[in-house]
Motif scaffolding. Sequence first.
Motif, short mmCIF file in Angstrom:
data_model
loop_
_atom_site.label_atom_id
_atom_site.label_comp_id
_atom_site.label_asym_id
_atom_site.label_seq_id
_atom_site.Cartn_x
_atom_site.Cartn_y
_atom_site.Cartn_z
N HIS A 34 1.03 4.72 -2.42
CA HIS A 34 1.01 6.16 -2.12
C HIS A 34 2.14 6.88 -2.87
O HIS A 34 1.94 7.96 -3.42
CB HIS A 34 1.14 6.40 -0.62
CG HIS A 34 -0.19 6.32 0.09
ND1 HIS A 34 -1.26 7.09 -0.28
CD2 HIS A 34 -0.62 5.58 1.13
CE1 HIS A 34 -2.30 6.82 0.50
NE2 HIS A 34 -1.94 5.89 1.37
N ASP B 31 -6.71 7.01 0.14
CA ASP B 31 -6.62 5.67 -0.44
C ASP B 31 -7.45 5.48 -1.72
O ASP B 31 -8.62 5.86 -1.77
CB ASP B 31 -7.04 4.64 0.61
CG ASP B 31 -6.04 4.59 1.75
OD1 ASP B 31 -4.95 5.17 1.60
OD2 ASP B 31 -6.35 3.97 2.77
N SER C 203 0.31 9.53 6.25
CA SER C 203 -1.03 8.96 6.17
C SER C 203 -1.56 8.72 7.57
O SER C 203 -0.98 9.19 8.55
CB SER C 203 -0.98 7.65 5.38
OG SER C 203 -0.31 6.67 6.12
N HIS D 84 0.82 -1.22 0.00
CA HIS D 84 0.00 0.00 0.00
C HIS D 84 0.86 1.28 0.00
O HIS D 84 0.52 2.27 -0.66
CB HIS D 84 -0.89 -0.04 1.25
CG HIS D 84 -1.78 1.12 1.42
ND1 HIS D 84 -2.96 1.27 0.74
CD2 HIS D 84 -1.65 2.25 2.18
CE1 HIS D 84 -3.53 2.42 1.08
NE2 HIS D 84 -2.76 3.03 1.96
ZN ZN Z 1 -3.18 4.94 2.68
#
Ligand code: ZN
Length: 360
Positions: free
Chosen positions: A118, A328, A148, A114
Motif C-alpha cells: 500500500h 488491493d 484500509s 501487503h
Molecule cells: Zn489492502
Amino acid sequence: MNILAIESSCDETSAAILTEKEEGVVLLSNVVSSQIDIHKEYGGVVPEVAARAHIENILPVIKKALKDAKMDLNEIDYITPTYGPGLIGSLLVGVETAKSLSISKNIPLIPINHLEGHLYANFIYTARGSRLKAQSMPQFPIVALIVSGGHTILILMKKHLEYEIIGKTRDDAAGEAFDKVAKILGLGYPGGPIISQLAENGNENVYEFPIVDLTKKPYRDKNQFLRYPEPSLDFSFSGLKTALLSKTKTLNLTPKTSEDLAASFQKCIIDNLTQNSLRAIEKHKPKTFILSGGVAANKALRSKLKKEVHRVSPSTAYLVPQISLCTDNAAMIGMAGYYHIKKDPRGTLDFVSVPSLKLS
Ligand code: ZN
Ligand code: KG4
C-alpha cells in the motif's frame, strides 16, 4: 529485470508485471479480479469462499497479466507474492502458487508485506506505461497514513523499507468502520464506496459525532509542575460506530436521514484522520506526506487532506495513488518488491503465509 507480482490477501486476486528500464520501473500490466459480487450477498468477506474463488482465479489472472504485458513466464526474473497480513486461506493460494512457479521455473521469490505494498503504491508513476519521474517520487522523510479495511496506521519512513509506527487504531480500522456503518444502515458491501456516494447528497452538519482525541490529560510531576503529554497519534473508531447505531434507533431511517448520517459519519472519520495526520506532520516535519490503502479512494478524504497538509506545511508534498491503485492490487506489491530486490536480490522459499504479519 522483469517482476511478476501476486496479491491474494483478501478478496481481490491480482497479478502485475513490472519491468526495470534505464529510465525507471514501468508497470506493464495490472489485472485485478474482484470478488465483491460474490461476497456482497453475505454482507462481508467469507474467508472460505474467498479462498476458493482465489483458487479458481489465480492462474487465469496471472496468464492475463503476462498476456497484457506481452511477456512469457520464462522472461520473468523475480516473483513477489504477498505473504501477509490477510486471510490465511486467501494468502495461501497466492503464496503456494508463487512457490510452485518458482520451483518449476527456477525463479527467485521475494515475499512482500501487503502494507508495504500500500505504501509503495505511491511510488508507481507508471500506471499507463509512462516513465517514472524522479522529481515526483516521494522524498524522505515521509509520513504515511495507511487506511484500509484492516488497518489504520501512521508511519514515519526515513528511508526505503524502514518503518516506524507512530500511530495506530486501538480498535476498528477506518475501512472497517465504513463497512460496519453501511451494514447498520442496511446498505451493501463494501461500505466505503456506498457511504461516500450517499454522503455526496447528505448534509454533514445534521448529526454531530465527536472527534476522538486519545491524548492523555495534563498531570503534575513530582515537583508539582503541570505537564502536558504529547498529542496522541492513535485512533479509535468503535465509539463512532456505536454512536451512529444509537442515533439510528432514535430515527425513522428515510433515504434523506441515511444520506445525512452517511455525510456526518464520513466527516467525523475524515476529521479524525486529518487531526492526527497534521499532528504527525507538525512533529516530524516530513518532505512528503503520503496517503494509501482502500479508504484513500475516498474523494472527500483525498481533497481534505491535500488542502490541510498544504495549509499547515506548504513545504510538505502531498501524494496519493490514483484511485485504482488504492484498493488491493498486485502492482503495488511488485513496486515494494522492486525495492526489496534492489536491497537483496537473493530469493527464498523459506517462508510461510502470516495472517497477522506486522510492518517492521
Ligand atoms: Zn489492502
Ligand atoms: O486496502 P483495501 O482494498 O483492503 C484491505 O487491505 O483491507 O481496503 C478495503 C477497504 C474497505 O473497508 C472499503 O470499504 C474501503 O477500503 N473503501 C473505501 C472507499 N473505497 C474502498 N472507504 C471509503 N471511501 C471509499 N471510496
